[in-house]
Design an enzyme around this catalytic site. Structure first.
Site, PDB file in Angstrom:
ATOM      1  N   ALA A  19       0.856  -1.197   0.000  1.00 17.32           N
ATOM      2  CA  ALA A  19       0.000   0.000   0.000  1.00 17.32           C
ATOM      3  C   ALA A  19       0.886   1.239   0.000  1.00 17.32           C
ATOM      4  CB  ALA A  19      -0.891   0.008   1.232  1.00 17.32           C
ATOM      5  N   LYS A  20       0.302   2.380  -0.209  1.00 18.93           N
ATOM      6  CA  LYS A  20       1.018   3.657  -0.084  1.00 18.93           C
ATOM      7  C   LYS A  20      -0.018   4.749   0.116  1.00 18.93           C
ATOM      8  CE  LYS A  20       5.335   5.185  -0.419  1.00 18.93           C
ATOM      9  NZ  LYS A  20       6.557   4.432  -0.086  1.00 18.93           N
ATOM     10  N   GLY A  21       0.404   5.847   0.737  1.00 20.04           N
ATOM     11  CA  GLY A  21      -0.521   6.968   0.911  1.00 20.04           C
ATOM     12  C   GLY A  21       0.213   8.267   0.733  1.00 20.04           C
TER      13      GLY A  21
END
Ligand code: NAD
Length: 429
Positions: free
Chosen positions: A111-113
């Site tokens: 994931a990444k944000g």
């Protein structure tokens, strides 16, 4: 807020990641259904973050969290605060996390944000308010068993502490395992702050070895002097390497006899940026990339080594501390011209490895010494290098250079583990 699939697919970094995925998939003959599932992220969240600024006016920021794949375990990946953040870049970085975690044998998905902003333009109170609101918006989707954020460009252990606190307040009890990269006093791991840089140096050491060089005699140039670059300099210096050039967003400095890393850290501590450091010659970021050194270590942003400057690169080794610093075209050109590239999903994996150790310590409420963390990290980095090197031997590519294409090998090894897991879970057949 909604987004169109095109916003992801047309992003240049996403296109690069897709290109590498398809190339490696073809190389190992991956199952078609596995490939289809990996091409787009599983979930892409976009939120508006209203913040009451110090002048009492409300400003609304764009925030994102993209959860690419969780076949191997909970989603895991950093949070970036930078003006260039957009849904496509975040999705590409999330996909890279899936491949990195698979390659490193971790029980984690990708994931990444990020939030689109310049953190240096906000006061500390504004940054805290923004982080707390962003966490609140994401709280249905994150958690120690669901998705575990960490620091990335523009964020740090303090950002993680605010996220932990907000999430815990909303849950009604303390949930230290919701983020990694937090301060040691509130459940962080010893050795996390230097982990990515240290991991980069372990891979640097191994990559130099296959070129019949020793790290204690190597000259290196490092682009980026943040959480990754600074610690890469410190750890490489401790192992005897000569750091001849370093840069950040303000420009770089060069001293062929070697920079005094401690002095430079003190200067940046006092002045925030490298610009103006008096004890070395000023150079540009482009000059740094073209230096004749044993190893070039990009530790800033993606796409910095590209078709425009690839012919000026003179280092025989690139160790990718940053995510996606080399475009596919430049990477292929360099590999075909005798440059060894230790790819991002291998070289900068030390951060997520120690994040995994931190998460394990939080879940078990049992904490390790710094020596234990560093020793375990060294084992993982050395064995991952060997895994990629052996994979490249077992699945030979068609490059014309002196060395194998380690990006292709790393992606190939990562995809094989994912394919097996996806088949076992009945996600592909
Ligand atoms: P950071 O914000 O701590 O540091 C970034 C550095 O890059 C700063 O010195 C900044 O001045 C410099 N920089 C920014 N724009 C630049 C430009 N245009 N030219 C030259 N330098 C520039 O970020 P970080 O955590 O060190 O991350 C750096 C890279 O490493 C990113 O690609 C990130 O995704 C990757 N990475 C970070 C971690 C981690 O644990 N922090 C783990 C794996 C990968």
């Amino acid at each position: 807020m909604t987004y169109s699939e095109d916003e992801i697919l047309k992003n240049p970094l996403y296109q690069s990641v897709l290109y590498e995925l398809e190339k490696a998939g073809k190389h190992i003959g991956i199952n078609r259904n596995v490939m289809e599932r990996l091409k787009l992220p599983r979930r892409s969240i976009r939120v508006s973050i209203p913040v009451r600024m110090d002048n009492d006016r409300v400003q609304v920021f764009n925030g994102y969290r993209v959860q690419h794949n969780h076949t191997l375990g909970p989603f895991k990946g950093g949070i970036r605060y930078h003006p260039g953040v957009n849904i496509g870049e975040v999705a590409a970085l999330a996909a890279l996390m899936t491949y990195k975690n698979s390659l490193l044998n971790l029980p984690l998905g990708g994931a990444k944000g990020g939030v689109q902003l310049d953190p240096s333009a906000l006061s500390k109170a504004e940054l805290e308010a923004l982080t707390r609101r962003f966490t609140s918006e994401l709280s249905p989707f994150i958690g120690p068993d669901k998705d575990i954020p960490a620091p990335d460009v523009g964020t740090n252990s303090e950002t993680m502490a605010w996220m932990l606190d907000t999430f815990s307040l909303e849950s009604g009890f303390s949930q230290t395992g919701v983020v990694t990269g937090k301060p040691v006093e509130i459940g962080g791991s010893k050795g996390r702050s230097c982990a990515t840089g240290l991991g980069v140096v372990y891979i640097l050491e191994k990559s130099l070895e296959v070129q019949n060089k020793n790290i204690s005699e190597a000259t290196i140039a490092v682009q980026g002097f943040g959480k990754v670059g600074l610690h890469a300099c410190v750890e490489a210096h401790a192992m005897g390497a000569r750091i001849v050039a370093v840069s950040d967003r303000s420009g770089g400095v060069y001293n062929p006899k070697g920079l005094n890393v401690t002095d430079l850290i003190n200067y940046v501590g006092a002045n925030r940026l490298i610009k103006g450091y008096p004890k070395a010659k000023s150079i540009s970021n482009e000059d740094l990339l073209a230096l004749e050194v044993d190893a070039l270590i990009p530790c800033a942003l993606d796409g910095v080594i590209n078709s425009k400057n690839m012919k000026s690169i003179r280092a025989p080794l690139i160790v990718e501390g940053a995510n996606g610093p080399t475009t596919p075209e430049a990477g292929e050109y360099l590999v075909n011209n005798d440059v060894l590239i230790a790819p991002d999903i291998l070289a900068n994996g030390g951060g997520v490895v120690v994040s995994y150790f931190e998460w394990v310590q939080d879940i078990g409420w049992l904490f390790w010494t710094e020596k234990q963390v560093r020793d375990k990290l060294k084992d993982v980095m050395y064995s991952s290098f060997e895994k990629v090197w052996n994979f490249a031997e077992d699945y030979p590519d068609k490059t014309k250079g002196k060395y194998k294409d380690l990006r292709l090998a790393a992606m190939g090894a990562s995809l094989m583990r994912l394919e097996k897991a996806m088949k076992l879970r009945g996600q592909a057949w």
